[in-house]
Design an enzyme around this catalytic site. Structure first.
Site, PDB file in Angstrom:
ATOM      1  N   ARG A 186       0.848  -1.189   0.000  1.00 26.29           N
ATOM      2  CA  ARG A 186       0.000   0.000   0.000  1.00 26.29           C
ATOM      3  C   ARG A 186       0.882   1.236   0.000  1.00 26.29           C
ATOM      4  O   ARG A 186       1.685   1.408   0.924  1.00 26.29           O
ATOM      5  CB  ARG A 186      -0.937  -0.006   1.205  1.00 26.29           C
ATOM      6  CG  ARG A 186      -1.805   1.239   1.267  1.00 26.29           C
ATOM      7  CD  ARG A 186      -2.679   1.324   2.506  1.00 26.29           C
ATOM      8  NE  ARG A 186      -3.358   2.610   2.556  1.00 26.29           N
ATOM      9  CZ  ARG A 186      -3.355   3.404   3.616  1.00 26.29           C
ATOM     10  NH1 ARG A 186      -2.742   3.020   4.727  1.00 26.29           N
ATOM     11  NH2 ARG A 186      -3.946   4.576   3.567  1.00 26.29           N
ATOM     12  N   HIS A 211      -3.142  10.868   0.737  1.00 28.35           N
ATOM     13  CA  HIS A 211      -2.552  10.664   2.069  1.00 28.35           C
ATOM     14  C   HIS A 211      -1.978  11.994   2.511  1.00 28.35           C
ATOM     15  O   HIS A 211      -0.790  12.142   2.797  1.00 28.35           O
ATOM     16  CB  HIS A 211      -1.482   9.580   2.019  1.00 28.35           C
ATOM     17  CG  HIS A 211      -1.230   8.919   3.342  1.00 28.35           C
ATOM     18  ND1 HIS A 211      -1.357   7.555   3.559  1.00 28.35           N
ATOM     19  CD2 HIS A 211      -0.835   9.431   4.532  1.00 28.35           C
ATOM     20  CE1 HIS A 211      -1.039   7.274   4.820  1.00 28.35           C
ATOM     21  NE2 HIS A 211      -0.735   8.386   5.432  1.00 28.35           N
ATOM     22  N   GLU A 220      -7.563   8.361   6.304  1.00 29.60           N
ATOM     23  CA  GLU A 220      -7.879   8.957   7.606  1.00 29.60           C
ATOM     24  C   GLU A 220      -8.461  10.379   7.505  1.00 29.60           C
ATOM     25  O   GLU A 220      -7.870  11.356   7.991  1.00 29.60           O
ATOM     26  CB  GLU A 220      -6.637   8.962   8.500  1.00 29.60           C
ATOM     27  CG  GLU A 220      -6.075   7.583   8.766  1.00 29.60           C
ATOM     28  CD  GLU A 220      -5.066   7.570   9.890  1.00 29.60           C
ATOM     29  OE1 GLU A 220      -4.539   8.625  10.254  1.00 29.60           O
ATOM     30  OE2 GLU A 220      -4.807   6.472  10.421  1.00 29.60           O
ATOM     31  N   ASN A 262      -7.426   1.682   9.842  1.00 34.25           N
ATOM     32  CA  ASN A 262      -6.140   1.822  10.525  1.00 34.25           C
ATOM     33  C   ASN A 262      -6.420   1.732  12.012  1.00 34.25           C
ATOM     34  O   ASN A 262      -7.219   2.509  12.537  1.00 34.25           O
ATOM     35  CB  ASN A 262      -5.500   3.171  10.206  1.00 34.25           C
ATOM     36  CG  ASN A 262      -5.099   3.298   8.747  1.00 34.25           C
ATOM     37  OD1 ASN A 262      -5.156   2.328   8.000  1.00 34.25           O
ATOM     38  ND2 ASN A 262      -4.697   4.487   8.343  1.00 34.25           N
ATOM     39  N   TYR A 276      -4.569   1.452  15.864  1.00 35.98           N
ATOM     40  CA  TYR A 276      -3.326   1.556  16.619  1.00 35.98           C
ATOM     41  C   TYR A 276      -3.512   1.306  18.112  1.00 35.98           C
ATOM     42  O   TYR A 276      -2.631   0.771  18.772  1.00 35.98           O
ATOM     43  CB  TYR A 276      -2.660   2.918  16.390  1.00 35.98           C
ATOM     44  CG  TYR A 276      -2.019   2.999  15.028  1.00 35.98           C
ATOM     45  CD1 TYR A 276      -2.721   3.493  13.932  1.00 35.98           C
ATOM     46  CD2 TYR A 276      -0.716   2.547  14.821  1.00 35.98           C
ATOM     47  CE1 TYR A 276      -2.146   3.538  12.674  1.00 35.98           C
ATOM     48  CE2 TYR A 276      -0.133   2.592  13.573  1.00 35.98           C
ATOM     49  CZ  TYR A 276      -0.854   3.086  12.500  1.00 35.98           C
ATOM     50  OH  TYR A 276      -0.284   3.124  11.260  1.00 35.98           O
ATOM     51  N   GLU A 278      -3.566  -0.238   8.023  1.00 35.79           N
ATOM     52  CA  GLU A 278      -2.413   0.129   8.845  1.00 35.79           C
ATOM     53  C   GLU A 278      -2.557  -0.431  10.251  1.00 35.79           C
ATOM     54  O   GLU A 278      -3.612  -0.313  10.857  1.00 35.79           O
ATOM     55  CB  GLU A 278      -2.247   1.655   8.998  1.00 35.79           C
ATOM     56  CG  GLU A 278      -1.732   2.364   7.785  1.00 35.79           C
ATOM     57  CD  GLU A 278      -1.598   3.852   8.016  1.00 35.79           C
ATOM     58  OE1 GLU A 278      -1.334   4.248   9.175  1.00 35.79           O
ATOM     59  OE2 GLU A 278      -1.808   4.613   7.070  1.00 35.79           O
TER      60      GLU A 278
HETATM   61  N1  LIG Z   1       1.103   8.279  13.913  1.00 38.41           N
HETATM   62  N2  LIG Z   1       1.319   7.485  13.261  1.00 38.41           N
HETATM   63  C1  LIG Z   1       1.596   6.390  12.426  1.00 38.41           C
HETATM   64  C2  LIG Z   1       0.715   6.417  11.141  1.00 38.41           C
HETATM   65  C3  LIG Z   1       1.088   7.576  10.212  1.00 38.41           C
HETATM   66  O1  LIG Z   1       2.480   7.563   9.926  1.00 38.41           O
HETATM   67  C4  LIG Z   1       0.270   7.384   8.934  1.00 38.41           C
HETATM   68  O2  LIG Z   1       0.659   8.303   7.920  1.00 38.41           O
HETATM   69  C5  LIG Z   1      -1.211   7.610   9.230  1.00 38.41           C
HETATM   70  O3  LIG Z   1      -1.962   7.089   8.142  1.00 38.41           O
HETATM   71  C6  LIG Z   1      -1.656   6.971  10.557  1.00 38.41           C
HETATM   72  O4  LIG Z   1      -1.335   7.645  11.701  1.00 38.41           O
HETATM   73  C7  LIG Z   1      -0.755   6.494  11.503  1.00 38.41           C
END
Ligand SMILES: N#[N+]C[C@@H]1[C@@H](O)[C@H](O)[C@@H](O)[C@@H]2O[C@H]12
Length: 445
Positions: A77, A121, A166, A295, A297, A353
């Site tokens: 991706r 992004h 996001e 995503n 976390y 993610e």
């Molecule tokens: N912070 N963090 C790590 C990661 C970021 O690096 C990504 O660009 C985003 O899509 C998402 O927030 C996650």
């Protein structure tokens, strides 16, 4: 033999994003993005770091695809930088930008790796920001025009598309708290931006459908499982509001074609309600997705806080944390997957993610990162339990393939499976990369 085997066609992948790895920000006709402007604004990025060079992926993509091949990735991706394709955001195209992504896609396919392309992004062309950015409804139409150009150039080989990455972070971090580009601190603006992002998503989906290219298209939302910190009814009510603002405000439009009424009313009371014009919701509802990217976390633990703007506040969980200060909570991934399956009609899902930052010291040419191995293993097992529960989880993309530019944190946070020695640009496999190579090879943990 692994104890927990995944489905035979499960897509084991890794994820990156253009601004975080490419560098070459003023090369081959690329236009300025809001992140170029923001990262060059003193005080915005830890250490004064920028994405000017990053991982130099623009020049090193052949080497990086070879690393993916060695790791055995089934999917990769990546994101396409809008300012490389349409430098001013609308109008004239940049052929060299299209050339780069065509070369990347061809090399991925030649190495047996399926490309998953994210159209946005976070790299809005600065010239569009100068015209209001995502607060300007027209930006949604410009996004769809850019998307159509990319579909036409790559769509015969790229069969998996993600419109936005996001949108809640774009809206909130970029427009409510000012931590991300373009750096505004206006919650009402953030809510308007969230609506215009939903419009942009819907317009891009419609543009893709018109081309009849036969692939699949979805979006990527950063989602979490929200839990009340206590047993008091008010904590439960606080959790529902938090879940509505964090999750349902973005899930419901793309999966149900309407905003959640409780949050729409809350925003109407607290803020200037989003500028929803006649036909907007119909347009959004008329653009169903083929899959949802999520995503994940960490979880979100909240308690009632009457004096807070929306009546809740986050509470730190008791578990161990990553270098980002995020609690490690794999059960939250299981709960989220099962919830999405139950509440949103058994959708096709991808974890687009999941990963963690840890200190990752380089010692004698090696990076031992047992915490990352443990983090990923626990989250893979949570995903496997969800699949056993009937969830249609089709793939998992570890964030990230490489250490990279971590937005406001600059290069101070390392999320990669592969360590990047930035002064030399040497790529060094962390122990977790070798471990993940084994997971992919045996299709399980
Ligand atoms: N912070 N963090 C790590 C990661 C970021 O690096 C990504 O660009 C985003 O899509 C998402 O927030 C996650």
């Amino acid at each position: 033999m692994p104890k927990h085997v995944f489905p035979v066609d499960f897509v084991w992948g890794a994820a990156t994003a253009a601004y975080q790895i490419e560098g070459a920000v003023r090369e081959d006709g690329r236009g300025e993005s809001i992140w170029d402007r923001f990262s060059h604004t003193p005080g915005k990025i830890q250490g004064g770091d920028t994405g000017d060079v990053a991982c130099d992926h623009y020049h090193r993509y052949r080497e990086d695809v070879a690393l993916m091949r060695e790791m055995g990735l089934k999917g990769y991706r990546f994101s396409i930088a809008w300012p490389r394709i349409v430098p001013a955001g609308k109008g004239a195209l940049n052929p060299k930008g299209l050339d780069f992504y065509n070369a990347l896609v061809d090399r991925l396919l030649a190495n047996g790796i399926t490309p998953y392309a994210t159209l946005y992004h976070w790299e809005l062309p600065q010239l569009l920001q100068d015209r209001g950015g995502w607060d300007n409804r027209d930006t949604a139409a410009y996004f769809a025009e850019y998307a159509a150009v990319v579909f036409e150039s790559l769509g015969d080989r790229v069969r998996h598309w993600i419109t936005l990455n996001e949108p809640s972070v774009v809206a909130y971090n970029g427009h409510a708290i000012g931590e991300h580009a373009p750096g505004f601190t206006d919650y009402a603006l953030a809510v308007r931006v969230s609506h215009h992002l939903n419009l942009a998503h819907a317009r891009a989906v419609a543009a893709y459908r018109q081309l009849n290219q036969g692939g699949v298209i979805g979006t990527t939302l950063n989602l979490t499982s929200v839990y009340p910190a206590g047993n008091a009814p008010e904590d439960g009510a606080a959790a529902r509001i938090a879940d509505g603002m964090y999750n349902r405000w973005f899930l419901d439009p793309v999966l149900k074609g309407a905003y959640p009424r409780d949050i729409l009313e809350l925003f109407g009371q607290k803020l200037q309600a989003p500028v929803i014009q006649a036909g907007d919701l119909e347009r959004i509802a008329a653009a169903p997705i083929d899959f949802l990217g999520l995503n994940y976390y960490s979880r979100l633990l909240v308690r009632s806080a009457p004096s807070s703007p929306f009546g809740y506040e986050a509470v730190r969980g008791a578990g161990p944390c990553t270098a980002m200060g995020w609690e490690i909570y794999p059960d939250g991934l299981y709960d989220l997957l099962v919830r999405l399956d139950r509440d949103y009609g058994h959708p096709r899902l991808l974890v687009t993610e999941n990963g963690a930052a840890f200190d990752d010291p380089l010692q004698a040419g090696r990076v031992a990162d047992p915490e990352r191995i443990a983090y990923l293993r626990e989250h893979f097992l949570a995903a496997r339990r969800a699949i056993e529960s009937g969830v249609r989880l089709e793939g998992y993309f570890v964030w990230s393939l490489l250490d990279n530019f971590e937005w406001a944190h600059g290069y101070s946070r390392r999320f990669g499976l592969i360590y990047v020695d930035y002064p030399t640009q040497e790529r060094i496999w962390k122990d977790s990369a070798r471990w993940y190579q084994g997971v992919i090879r045996q299709n399980g943990v």
